[in-house]
Design an enzyme around this catalytic site. Structure first.
Site, PDB file in Angstrom:
ATOM      1  N   THR A  27       5.063   4.132  -2.904  1.00 35.89           N
ATOM      2  CA  THR A  27       5.288   5.326  -3.716  1.00 35.89           C
ATOM      3  C   THR A  27       4.063   5.694  -4.549  1.00 35.89           C
ATOM      4  O   THR A  27       3.175   4.879  -4.780  1.00 35.89           O
ATOM      5  CB  THR A  27       6.497   5.130  -4.657  1.00 35.89           C
ATOM      6  OG1 THR A  27       6.221   4.069  -5.564  1.00 35.89           O
ATOM      7  CG2 THR A  27       7.758   4.826  -3.867  1.00 35.89           C
ATOM      8  N   ASP A  28       4.068   6.935  -4.999  1.00 36.05           N
ATOM      9  CA  ASP A  28       3.012   7.390  -5.900  1.00 36.05           C
ATOM     10  C   ASP A  28       3.514   7.277  -7.342  1.00 36.05           C
ATOM     11  O   ASP A  28       4.593   6.721  -7.593  1.00 36.05           O
ATOM     12  CB  ASP A  28       2.570   8.817  -5.539  1.00 36.05           C
ATOM     13  CG  ASP A  28       3.682   9.850  -5.682  1.00 36.05           C
ATOM     14  OD1 ASP A  28       4.723   9.563  -6.327  1.00 36.05           O
ATOM     15  OD2 ASP A  28       3.523  10.958  -5.139  1.00 36.05           O
ATOM     16  N   LEU A  29       2.769   7.807  -8.259  1.00 36.74           N
ATOM     17  CA  LEU A  29       3.105   7.715  -9.678  1.00 36.74           C
ATOM     18  C   LEU A  29       4.489   8.275  -9.993  1.00 36.74           C
ATOM     19  O   LEU A  29       5.180   7.778 -10.874  1.00 36.74           O
ATOM     20  CB  LEU A  29       2.026   8.449 -10.495  1.00 36.74           C
ATOM     21  CG  LEU A  29       2.163   8.410 -12.003  1.00 36.74           C
ATOM     22  CD1 LEU A  29       2.073   6.972 -12.505  1.00 36.74           C
ATOM     23  CD2 LEU A  29       1.074   9.255 -12.644  1.00 36.74           C
ATOM     24  N   SER A  30       4.944   9.280  -9.236  1.00 37.62           N
ATOM     25  CA  SER A  30       6.241   9.902  -9.514  1.00 37.62           C
ATOM     26  C   SER A  30       7.404   9.185  -8.838  1.00 37.62           C
ATOM     27  O   SER A  30       8.553   9.594  -8.991  1.00 37.62           O
ATOM     28  CB  SER A  30       6.213  11.372  -9.075  1.00 37.62           C
ATOM     29  OG  SER A  30       6.132  11.454  -7.660  1.00 37.62           O
TER      30      SER A  30
END
Length: 161
Positions: A27-30
């Protein structure tokens, strides 16, 4: 000695199904799956499909016969996957030629389409020139086509089981 079996997909009719779980690293930061990870999941599913069909890529490469190369890929993102989701990768053969084939790969969370890819793969010599697929490989891939020689429509219910 400890031994763990890697995840493995299965062929259901003319569709290969491969499951992945979304981990934090995907996943990314969000908290949404980073777009490039779909490429990794699709590659794993393609490799597993070939393994299920007894197509030994490693032996062909080591014997100097050639290797598979992705020649084109078209990705379409539809809905985000998130941490801990279980994603089913469904792969179907659309077209088979002498030295290449085209696959439709779709990532689902339950019945929700997350991402799809149309991928053309060619068998190439060590020098990079197209090379006809070995007859046994052509026969193995043909099992994914219906008797008319075309790919079947995707059955979402089967893709989720």
């Amino acid at each position: 000695m400890h031994r763990a079996e890697p995840p493995s997909g299965r062929i259901d009719g003319q569709t290969h199904l491969f499951g992945v779980r979304v981990y934090y690293e995907d996943t990314d930061l969000s908290g949404v799956v980073y777009h490039a990870n779909y490429l990794r999941w699709f590659e794993r599913a393609r490799s597993d499909l070939l393994r299920c069909l007894d197509i030994d890529q490693r032996a062909a490469h080591e014997a100097g016969e050639g290797a598979f190369a992705v020649t084109s890929i078209d990705l379409r993102y539809a809905s985000p996957a998130r941490l801990d989701d279980v994603v089913a990768i469904a792969t179907r053969l659309e077209v088979r030629h002498g030295a290449s084939f085209t696959l439709l790969q779709e990532a689902f969370r339950d019945a929700t389409l997350l991402c799809s890819a149309r991928v053309r793969v060619a068998f190439v010599t060590p020098g990079g020139r197209p090379r006809r697929l070995p007859p046994a490989w052509q026969d193995a891939l043909a099992t994914l086509l219906d008797p008319s020689g075309t790919a079947p429509a995707m059955d979402l219910e089967k893709a989720q089981s």
